[in-house]
Design an enzyme around this catalytic site. Structure first.
Site, PDB file in Angstrom:
ATOM      1  N   ASN A 209      -2.078   7.749  -0.227  1.00 56.23           N
ATOM      2  CA  ASN A 209      -2.919   7.991  -1.407  1.00 56.23           C
ATOM      3  C   ASN A 209      -4.356   8.194  -0.962  1.00 56.23           C
ATOM      4  OD1 ASN A 209      -4.404   5.367  -1.540  1.00 56.23           O
ATOM      5  ND2 ASN A 209      -2.304   4.583  -1.710  1.00 56.23           N
ATOM      6  N   ASP A 277       3.449   1.806  -4.594  1.00 52.80           N
ATOM      7  CA  ASP A 277       4.403   1.005  -5.371  1.00 52.80           C
ATOM      8  C   ASP A 277       5.829   1.204  -4.895  1.00 52.80           C
ATOM      9  OD1 ASP A 277       2.655  -0.312  -7.216  1.00 52.80           O
ATOM     10  OD2 ASP A 277       2.263   1.654  -8.091  1.00 52.80           O
ATOM     11  N   PRO A 303       7.088  -4.556  -2.221  1.00 52.99           N
ATOM     12  CA  PRO A 303       6.698  -5.876  -2.744  1.00 52.99           C
ATOM     13  C   PRO A 303       5.326  -5.776  -3.391  1.00 52.99           C
ATOM     14  CG  PRO A 303       6.453  -5.794  -0.349  1.00 52.99           C
ATOM     15  CD  PRO A 303       7.140  -4.517  -0.755  1.00 52.99           C
ATOM     16  N   ASP A 304       5.106  -6.570  -4.431  1.00 55.56           N
ATOM     17  CA  ASP A 304       3.772  -6.627  -5.043  1.00 55.56           C
ATOM     18  C   ASP A 304       2.984  -7.734  -4.335  1.00 55.56           C
ATOM     19  OD1 ASP A 304       1.522  -7.224  -6.716  1.00 55.56           O
ATOM     20  OD2 ASP A 304       2.493  -5.985  -8.243  1.00 55.56           O
ATOM     21  N   ILE A 305       2.034  -7.315  -3.502  1.00 56.46           N
ATOM     22  CA  ILE A 305       1.332  -8.274  -2.636  1.00 56.46           C
ATOM     23  C   ILE A 305       0.460  -9.204  -3.476  1.00 56.46           C
ATOM     24  CG2 ILE A 305      -0.266  -8.456  -0.677  1.00 56.46           C
ATOM     25  CD1 ILE A 305       0.723  -5.505   0.000  1.00 56.46           C
ATOM     26  N   PHE A 323      -7.528  -5.709  -8.378  1.00 50.73           N
ATOM     27  CA  PHE A 323      -8.119  -4.504  -8.948  1.00 50.73           C
ATOM     28  C   PHE A 323      -7.076  -3.875  -9.860  1.00 50.73           C
ATOM     29  CE2 PHE A 323     -12.223  -2.978  -7.271  1.00 50.73           C
ATOM     30  CZ  PHE A 323     -12.512  -3.993  -6.385  1.00 50.73           C
ATOM     31  N   LYS A 337      -2.328  -6.311 -17.018  1.00 49.71           N
ATOM     32  CA  LYS A 337      -1.986  -6.407 -15.583  1.00 49.71           C
ATOM     33  C   LYS A 337      -2.400  -7.766 -15.025  1.00 49.71           C
ATOM     34  CE  LYS A 337      -1.829  -2.399 -13.212  1.00 49.71           C
ATOM     35  NZ  LYS A 337      -2.360  -1.177 -12.623  1.00 49.71           N
ATOM     36  N   LYS A 341       0.364 -10.142 -13.275  1.00 46.84           N
ATOM     37  CA  LYS A 341       0.334 -10.441 -11.838  1.00 46.84           C
ATOM     38  C   LYS A 341      -0.083 -11.887 -11.562  1.00 46.84           C
ATOM     39  CE  LYS A 341      -0.054  -5.754 -10.330  1.00 46.84           C
ATOM     40  NZ  LYS A 341       0.181  -5.025  -9.084  1.00 46.84           N
TER      41      LYS A 341
HETATM   42  O1  PMT Z   1     -10.712   2.768  -1.234  1.00 42.98           O
HETATM   43  P1  PMT Z   1     -11.732   3.489  -2.104  1.00 42.98           P
HETATM   44  O2  PMT Z   1     -11.722   4.979  -1.872  1.00 42.98           O
HETATM   45  O3  PMT Z   1     -13.099   2.890  -2.002  1.00 42.98           O
HETATM   46  O4  PMT Z   1     -11.252   3.320  -3.624  1.00 42.98           O
HETATM   47  C1  PMT Z   1     -11.253   2.069  -4.208  1.00 42.98           C
HETATM   48  C2  PMT Z   1     -10.003   1.829  -5.062  1.00 42.98           C
HETATM   49  C3  PMT Z   1      -9.986   2.834  -6.208  1.00 42.98           C
HETATM   50  C4  PMT Z   1      -8.738   1.996  -4.222  1.00 42.98           C
HETATM   51  C5  PMT Z   1     -10.103   0.351  -5.590  1.00 42.98           C
HETATM   52  O5  PMT Z   1     -11.277   0.215  -6.357  1.00 42.98           O
HETATM   53  C6  PMT Z   1      -8.887  -0.014  -6.434  1.00 42.98           C
HETATM   54  O6  PMT Z   1      -8.795   0.247  -7.614  1.00 42.98           O
HETATM   55  N1  PMT Z   1      -7.868  -0.661  -5.788  1.00 42.98           N
HETATM   56  C7  PMT Z   1      -6.578  -0.982  -6.379  1.00 42.98           C
HETATM   57  C8  PMT Z   1      -5.694   0.230  -6.349  1.00 42.98           C
HETATM   58  C9  PMT Z   1      -4.326  -0.051  -6.945  1.00 42.98           C
HETATM   59  O7  PMT Z   1      -3.352   0.001  -6.229  1.00 42.98           O
HETATM   60  O8  PMT Z   1      -4.352  -0.431  -8.192  1.00 42.98           O
HETATM   61  P2  PMT Z   1      -3.017  -0.827  -9.081  1.00 42.98           P
HETATM   62  O9  PMT Z   1      -3.505  -0.886 -10.485  1.00 42.98           O
HETATM   63  O10 PMT Z   1      -1.913   0.089  -8.745  1.00 42.98           O
HETATM   64  O11 PMT Z   1      -2.663  -2.263  -8.545  1.00 42.98           O
HETATM   65  C10 PMT Z   1      -3.163  -3.451  -9.144  1.00 42.98           C
HETATM   66  C11 PMT Z   1      -3.426  -4.497  -8.117  1.00 42.98           C
HETATM   67  O12 PMT Z   1      -2.229  -4.859  -7.457  1.00 42.98           O
HETATM   68  C12 PMT Z   1      -4.399  -4.080  -7.029  1.00 42.98           C
HETATM   69  O13 PMT Z   1      -5.202  -5.196  -6.709  1.00 42.98           O
HETATM   70  C13 PMT Z   1      -3.489  -3.727  -5.860  1.00 42.98           C
HETATM   71  O14 PMT Z   1      -4.133  -3.971  -4.598  1.00 42.98           O
HETATM   72  C14 PMT Z   1      -2.329  -4.692  -6.076  1.00 42.98           C
HETATM   73  N2  PMT Z   1      -1.031  -4.197  -5.601  1.00 42.98           N
HETATM   74  C15 PMT Z   1      -0.453  -3.102  -6.147  1.00 42.98           C
HETATM   75  C16 PMT Z   1       0.810  -2.726  -5.749  1.00 42.98           C
HETATM   76  C17 PMT Z   1       1.472  -3.488  -4.764  1.00 42.98           C
HETATM   77  N3  PMT Z   1       2.675  -3.161  -4.336  1.00 42.98           N
HETATM   78  N4  PMT Z   1       0.876  -4.567  -4.227  1.00 42.98           N
HETATM   79  C18 PMT Z   1      -0.360  -4.937  -4.638  1.00 42.98           C
HETATM   80  O15 PMT Z   1      -0.913  -5.918  -4.142  1.00 42.98           O
END
Ligand code: PMT
Length: 397
Positions: A209, A277, A303-305, A323, A337, A341
């Site tokens: 990504n 994901d 896995p969702d970390i 985030f 979310k 989580k």
């Molecule tokens: O890296 P940059 O270019 O500076 O951009 C920053 C960013 C946009 C990547 C950052 O600000 C951001 O939004 N990070 C989270 C991206 C994301 O995967 O969001 P999500 O809404 O899909 O996931 C929610 C949360 O779960 C996040 O904290 C993510 O790290 C975590 N996650 C998601 C999926 C997974 N399998 N494991 C996780 O831990």
């Protein structure tokens, strides 16, 4: 951070990189720092005391047994009047003498007599750096709380290639700022994830990504500046390792989870990585060939970390921050979310087309906690990091 009015005692070691100290002194003086210099005898073979004195606008100290110097400014006073002692370049010999507690010239005596923080920037030939003796000295100095910056890798003055270059002046200044910052998170531990994950399809192809790691790396750096011991688990990015942070580089979500679990227990965990994901259900060990029908990919969930660590049965960090990358109904989606989580706070950002959130230098955040959502103005990612760390400091106070 302002360096205005701060006092640096710069100890210049005898290495080819000593010339960079002239630039360092200029940049520190530009920022309002007072710089006093001690040069080893070998250093004066590479830079003249006159150049050092002209740029620092102060006397340069070279001799331990100088009657004039000792009556004007004893070596004990010299070692105590600074806010920070910086050794650059720190040669293998100077590091060895520091580790052994020797006091056989002015530089080593000052370093033994000081009660002030010390930062060293090693520079030497790659073999000398990798030698077991130097590595043992490095470990000894680090264990005593001395900050070690670098060395950087690249072409060396001796014609070899590898680790051994003095870090560049901007990085040195950043490390000096960090060393002089107030450290409200001293004694705390933190885990930060950053960057994308890469999920392989075959030996040459992968699912990735657009995350650059800018936001996560800025948070890790800001936590380190505040004094936390930070582990940064990062997917592949072009971002340099933040100063003073332990960096674990991984590629896949499974590797990121394993590295995060290994970093536990921590007080603070911030999940800024853009984790895939899904991963390819089966990874081909051979390159998928063209011709015939295009392959159909099937996926398995990763896995969702964040959820795993936030719901950890025994080692849940005291503060878990996620985030949420959303493209519509940003606050509503992120609020749900956070509950799903199990994290304490979630930083919601809009990653829709044209926002530049992925890869850009700025971000617009809504911080969501149990009390609701707080809108932050559009800020540089480094300012988002500073603001978040200020909130963390207040929450843990
Ligand atoms: O890296 P940059 O270019 O500076 O951009 C920053 C960013 C946009 C990547 C950052 O600000 C951001 O939004 N990070 C989270 C991206 C994301 O995967 O969001 P999500 O809404 O899909 O996931 C929610 C949360 O779960 C996040 O904290 C993510 O790290 C975590 N996650 C998601 C999926 C997974 N399998 N494991 C996780 O831990």
């Amino acid at each position: 951070m302002s360096l205005q009015g701060r006092r640096i005692l710069l100890i210049v070691g005898g290495g080819i990189a000593a010339y960079k100290c002239l630039e360092l002194i200029r940049r520190l003086r530009d920022r309002g720092c007072a710089v006093r210099t001690v040069a080893t005898k070998a250093a004066t073979e590479f830079v003249t005391p006159l150049s050092l004195a002209s740029l620092s606008e102060d006397k340069v100290y070279t001799e331990l047994f100088s009657l004039t110097d000792e009556s004007e400014m004893g070596h004990i006073r010299l070692s105590r009047e600074a806010d920070l002692i910086v050794v650059a370049p720190a040669t293998a010999d100077l590091m060895a003498r520091m580790a052994a507690g020797m006091a056989n010239d002015l530089a080593s005596t000052v370093l033994l007599a000081t009660d002030k923080p010390v930062l060293i920037a090693p520079s030497m030939n790659v073999q000398m750096w990798q030698h077991a003796a130097t590595q043992a000295n490095r470990a000894t100095l680090a264990a005593r709380g001395i900050t070690i910056v670098g060395p950087a890798a690249g072409d060396l003055a001796c014609g070899e290639v590898g680790s051994g270059r003095l870090v560049e002046v901007p990085e040195l200044i950043q490390a000096i700022e960090t060393a002089l910052s107030p450290r409200p998170l001293a004694g705390r531990t933190a885990l930060v994830t950053s960057g994308p994950t890469w999920e392989p399809i075959d030996p040459v192809r992968l699912i990735a990504n657009r995350s650059s790691g800018k936001q996560g790396h800025a948070i890790a750096a800001a936590l380190a500046r505040a004094g936390a011991a930070v582990t940064l688990v990062s997917g592949p990015t072009a971002e340099p390792d933040p100063v003073g942070v332990t960096v674990q580089r991984i590629e896949t979500a499974a590797e990121m989870l394993a590295a995060c679990q290994q970093a536990l227990p921590v007080d603070i965990a911030v999940f800024a990585a853009a984790v895939a994901d899904w991963r390819a259900d089966t990874v081909s060990t051979q390159k998928l060939k063209k011709g015939g029908e295009p392959p159909t990919l099937t996926f398995a969930p990763n896995p969702d970390i964040l959820a795993t660590i936030a719901q950890h049965p025994t080692s849940r960090p005291r503060l878990v921050i996620g985030f949420a990358a959303e493209t519509e109904a940003v606050v509503e989606q992120a609020t749900a979310k956070r509950l799903r989580k199990g994290c304490d706070w979630i930083l919601a950002n809009d990653v829709g087309l044209g926002t530049g959130t992925f890869g850009g230098d700025a971000n617009t955040i809504h911080l969501i906690d149990a009390d609701g959502a707080e809108a932050w103005p559009r800020l540089a990612k480094v300012e988002v990091a500073t603001r978040l760390v200020d909130r963390i400091i207040a929450a843990l106070a």
